[in-house]
Design a protein around this motif. Structure first.
Motif, PDB file in Angstrom:
ATOM      1  N   TYR A 175       0.813  -1.208   0.000  1.00 27.35           N
ATOM      2  CA  TYR A 175       0.000   0.000   0.000  1.00 27.35           C
ATOM      3  C   TYR A 175       0.859   1.277   0.000  1.00 27.35           C
ATOM      4  O   TYR A 175       0.467   2.308   0.531  1.00 27.35           O
ATOM      5  CB  TYR A 175      -0.951   0.003   1.195  1.00 27.35           C
ATOM      6  N   GLU A 200      -4.815 -14.946   2.764  1.00 26.23           N
ATOM      7  CA  GLU A 200      -6.157 -14.364   2.747  1.00 26.23           C
ATOM      8  C   GLU A 200      -6.289 -13.250   3.784  1.00 26.23           C
ATOM      9  O   GLU A 200      -6.937 -12.221   3.540  1.00 26.23           O
ATOM     10  CB  GLU A 200      -7.196 -15.456   3.000  1.00 26.23           C
ATOM     11  N   GLU A 256      -4.496 -10.195   2.366  1.00 22.34           N
ATOM     12  CA  GLU A 256      -5.242  -9.572   1.271  1.00 22.34           C
ATOM     13  C   GLU A 256      -6.447  -8.790   1.788  1.00 22.34           C
ATOM     14  O   GLU A 256      -6.760  -7.708   1.289  1.00 22.34           O
ATOM     15  CB  GLU A 256      -5.688 -10.637   0.271  1.00 22.34           C
ATOM     16  N   LEU A 257      -7.116  -9.332   2.792  1.00 18.44           N
ATOM     17  CA  LEU A 257      -8.259  -8.617   3.368  1.00 18.44           C
ATOM     18  C   LEU A 257      -7.790  -7.345   4.063  1.00 18.44           C
ATOM     19  O   LEU A 257      -8.433  -6.284   3.943  1.00 18.44           O
ATOM     20  CB  LEU A 257      -9.007  -9.524   4.348  1.00 18.44           C
ATOM     21  N   HIS A 283      -5.252  -5.613   3.247  1.00 19.43           N
ATOM     22  CA  HIS A 283      -4.922  -4.685   2.169  1.00 19.43           C
ATOM     23  C   HIS A 283      -6.179  -4.022   1.608  1.00 19.43           C
ATOM     24  O   HIS A 283      -6.190  -2.818   1.306  1.00 19.43           O
ATOM     25  CB  HIS A 283      -4.168  -5.428   1.061  1.00 19.43           C
ATOM     26  N   ASP A 284      -7.263  -4.793   1.483  1.00 19.00           N
ATOM     27  CA  ASP A 284      -8.520  -4.217   0.996  1.00 19.00           C
ATOM     28  C   ASP A 284      -9.054  -3.180   1.977  1.00 19.00           C
ATOM     29  O   ASP A 284      -9.587  -2.134   1.564  1.00 19.00           O
ATOM     30  CB  ASP A 284      -9.552  -5.326   0.784  1.00 19.00           C
ATOM     31  N   TYR A 285      -8.943  -3.463   3.275  1.00 21.82           N
ATOM     32  CA  TYR A 285      -9.365  -2.483   4.273  1.00 21.82           C
ATOM     33  C   TYR A 285      -8.550  -1.189   4.143  1.00 21.82           C
ATOM     34  O   TYR A 285      -9.095  -0.077   4.247  1.00 21.82           O
ATOM     35  CB  TYR A 285      -9.204  -3.056   5.689  1.00 21.82           C
ATOM     36  N   THR A 323      -7.161  -0.045   1.454  1.00 16.49           N
ATOM     37  CA  THR A 323      -7.583   0.636   0.230  1.00 16.49           C
ATOM     38  C   THR A 323      -8.842   1.457   0.451  1.00 16.49           C
ATOM     39  O   THR A 323      -9.009   2.543  -0.130  1.00 16.49           O
ATOM     40  CB  THR A 323      -7.821  -0.394  -0.889  1.00 16.49           C
ATOM     41  N   LEU A 324      -9.730   0.959   1.311  1.00 17.97           N
ATOM     42  CA  LEU A 324     -10.986   1.663   1.599  1.00 17.97           C
ATOM     43  C   LEU A 324     -10.844   2.680   2.723  1.00 17.97           C
ATOM     44  O   LEU A 324     -11.835   3.295   3.129  1.00 17.97           O
ATOM     45  CB  LEU A 324     -12.071   0.642   1.958  1.00 17.97           C
ATOM     46  N   ALA A 354      -7.810  -2.534   9.344  1.00 17.53           N
ATOM     47  CA  ALA A 354      -6.707  -3.237   8.687  1.00 17.53           C
ATOM     48  C   ALA A 354      -5.648  -3.648   9.703  1.00 17.53           C
ATOM     49  O   ALA A 354      -5.102  -4.760   9.643  1.00 17.53           O
ATOM     50  CB  ALA A 354      -6.091  -2.354   7.613  1.00 17.53           C
TER      51      ALA A 354
END
Length: 596
Positions: free
Chosen positions: A31, A72, A75-76, A78-80, A82-83, A89
């Motif tokens: 990130y 997993e 990756e989750l 990382h998605d947090y 991003t949002l 996160a």
């Protein structure tokens, strides 16, 4: 495809392309958005370069077993990130032991701490609360043992980079330099680490002491530091070498060259480069505040208005947009509105250097000295290499009639811009107010020697010679000033009038009546010296009549010969300078004036 550029090293574009692809992948996984974007822009300039199958230095290490098991979870997290769900996160990745997962956990906590600190921060000029950065201090305590371990946390430099960033935010500069140096040694391709390290370099001596890896990214680091230190020729040489090696299409290199031209006051060339950048990328926000500064200097109101509208349509809440709009209102003398937009930029990013400096300029225009001093001091806290802030502080203390203070700040600005005559002129004036006339004379002489931007160095020098009772040198300085001012028609007519008046009186005392008459006649062209010029012309006429009466029956040709002799003497007195203008002996090296 390797080329030998003026970099002291061979530049292999194929290997560079693969390096950028590798580090972009690593930064995306962690990130590090700005570094990833920079790599992408550099790759666009290399899109026609064929890849080299050879593995580059800094390639991604093989995945650890722990990373595969917690993929997993990572990756989750990382998605947090991003949002923008930073705390979520950090919580999601709290048990991760792999390199990427551990970095995401610590980096999420750092971003969350910075966001909370920004949200709790007062208004830009309000007193700062006396609270410690507890979260950053706790994060530092966790990072320190990781970075001091033989593996450096994760072995690839990212943990060391984060440790250096935290130390810098805590204003622990020396440990931050060590941590960031370790980061670039472990991961020579991490551009964000190089940028953080560049912001901590204060002089060439410190730069020479750093133990850095020798690769192409280190050369870009040197160029960035040279720009910050106002060593613009050295920086431009590196950037041009990269362009000549095959990176002509790099927008980053073009923007950096434009900033170098801006520092060198080559405004037209800088504006042309920025205009070309906008043609290639009309939605660009980066560096547009620098472009707006150039438009402001040139008084290009229509172009500045168009730029402000364009950026406002793209993103009205970016710091660059706020600075551009603030410059537009400042150019229209709407200083209150300009202050509003610069303050808005600082609410978005309290460490945005340009906004602090520009806000100080606006308060200076409104004669709000206290607020201007606060802004300039904040700018220096953000970057001690900002000569504009040091110069602005000098102006503030000059307004407050505190010449000893303003001399200190002008000296700091001069050390950052040694070839800028404005700093020397300001120092000379402060020395005059402190009755240090010899030091003032050296400043004015140096300002004239390196190229006087404001065109007043000779005039100040001439007046100083008057105070020092050195009429011959004063006359030579005034003669040079008159010659330059007549050639350009952009000078102060009041100052021209005073120069002609001095020269008329000077030649009158020496009995050079023809030159006296010439300068007295010029005095009559200015309202403030007209009557005195007429009086001097009457005095010349009377002396000529007395001389004619004294000669009596002298031969007719004698008067013409005497007049020709006087004219020749006057011409010699007003002739331009030769190798040593003003009849001055060579001065000692200027840097000796500021030695401890």
């Amino acid at each position: 495809m390797a080329t030998k550029a003026a970099l002291g090293m061979e530049l292999n574009l194929s290997a560079m392309k693969k390096d950028l692809q590798t580090i972009r992948t690593l930064c995306r996984q962690r990130y590090l958005r700005h570094c990833s974007k920079w790599c992408g822009e550099m790759l666009m300039a290399l899109q026609d370069v064929n890849e080299d199958p050879q593995e580059p230095v800094g390639a991604a290490p093989p995945p650890e077993p722990a990373e595969a098991a917690e993929l997993e979870t990572v990756e989750l997290a990382h998605d947090y990130l991003t949002l923008g769900e930073l705390d979520r996160a950090a919580h999601q990745s709290r048990h991760c032991t792999g390199g990427r997962g551990r970095f995401l956990h610590l980096y999420s906590r750092y971003l969350a701490a910075e966001r909370r600190r920004a949200e709790d921060a007062p208004e830009p000029l309000a007193p700062a609360p006396r609270t410690k950065c507890v979260e950053l201090t706790e994060l530092r305590a966790e990072l320190q043992p990781l970075c001091e371990s033989p593996a450096g946390g994760d072995g690839d430099g990212f943990i060391s980079y984060l440790y250096g960033v935290v130390l810098r935010r805590l204003e622990l500069r020396a440990p931050a330099v060590r941590a960031l140096t370790d980061a670039v040694r472990r991961q020579p391709l991490l551009w964000q680490a190089w940028l953080e390290l560049a912001a901590l370099v204060t002089d060439r001596e410190m730069l020479a002491r750093l133990q850095l890896p020798d690769n192409w990214m280190c050369q870009l680091f040197f160029a960035q530091v040279f720009l910050d230190l106002q060593l613009n020729s050295e920086a431009l040489a590196i950037y041009r070498a990269f362009q000549e090696a095959g990176l002509q299409r790099s927008s980053y290199l073009s923007a950096q060259i434009a900033i170098g031209y801006q520092n060198m006051r080559e405004v037209d060339q800088a504006i042309e480069l920025f205009q070309n950048l906008l043609k290639e990328d009309p939605c660009r926000l980066e560096n547009m505040d620098s472009y707006s500064n150039l438009l402001y200097v040139k008084g290009m109101q229509v172009e500045l208005c168009s730029l402000a509208h364009n950026l406002s349509n793209i993103n009205k809440y970016s710091v660059e947009t706020c600075c551009v709009i603030g410059n537009y209102y400042s150019l229209k003398n709407h200083h209150e509105k300009a202050i509003l937009y610069f303050q808005r930029a600082l609410r978005l990013n309290a460490n945005y250097l340009s906004a602090w400096t520009l806000l100080g300029h606006e308060y200076l225009e409104l004669k709000n000295t206290n607020a201007a001093i606060q802004c300039y001091r904040q700018a220096i806290d953000v970057n001690r290499l900002d000569y504009r802030a040091w110069y602005g502080l000098g102006q503030m203390y000059e307004i407050l009639k505190m010449p000893l203070y303003c001399q200190y700040y002008y000296k700091q600005a001069h050390q950052l811009r040694p070839n800028d005559s404005r700093m020397l002129m300001a120092m000379g004036e402060s020395y005059e107010k402190l009755d240090k006339l010899q030091e003032a004379k050296r400043c004015y002489w140096k300002a004239h020697s390196i190229g006087d931007i404001e065109g007043v160095a000779l005039l100040r020098l001439a007046k100083l010679f008057e105070r020092l009772c050195e009429p011959m040198r004063a006359a030579a300085a005034y003669a040079d000033y008159i010659r330059d001012s007549e050639g350009q028609d952009i000078w102060d007519r009041d100052e021209q009038a005073q120069a002609y008046r001095f020269m008329a009186n000077h030649f009158l005392l020496r009995g050079q009546l023809d030159e006296t008459a010439h300068h007295a006649a010029r005095c009559t062209e200015f309202p403030e010296t007209r009557e005195e010029g007429k009086a001097i012309l009457r005095e010349v006429a009377q002396r000529r009549a007395e001389e004619a009466a004294a000669r009596g029956g002298e031969a007719p040709g004698a008067t013409g010969a005497t007049s020709a002799t006087a004219t020749a003497a006057g011409t010699a007195a007003t002739a331009g300078p030769s190798e040593t203008p003003l009849g001055m002996s060579p001065l000692p090296p200027y840097r000796l004036l500021f030695s401890p």
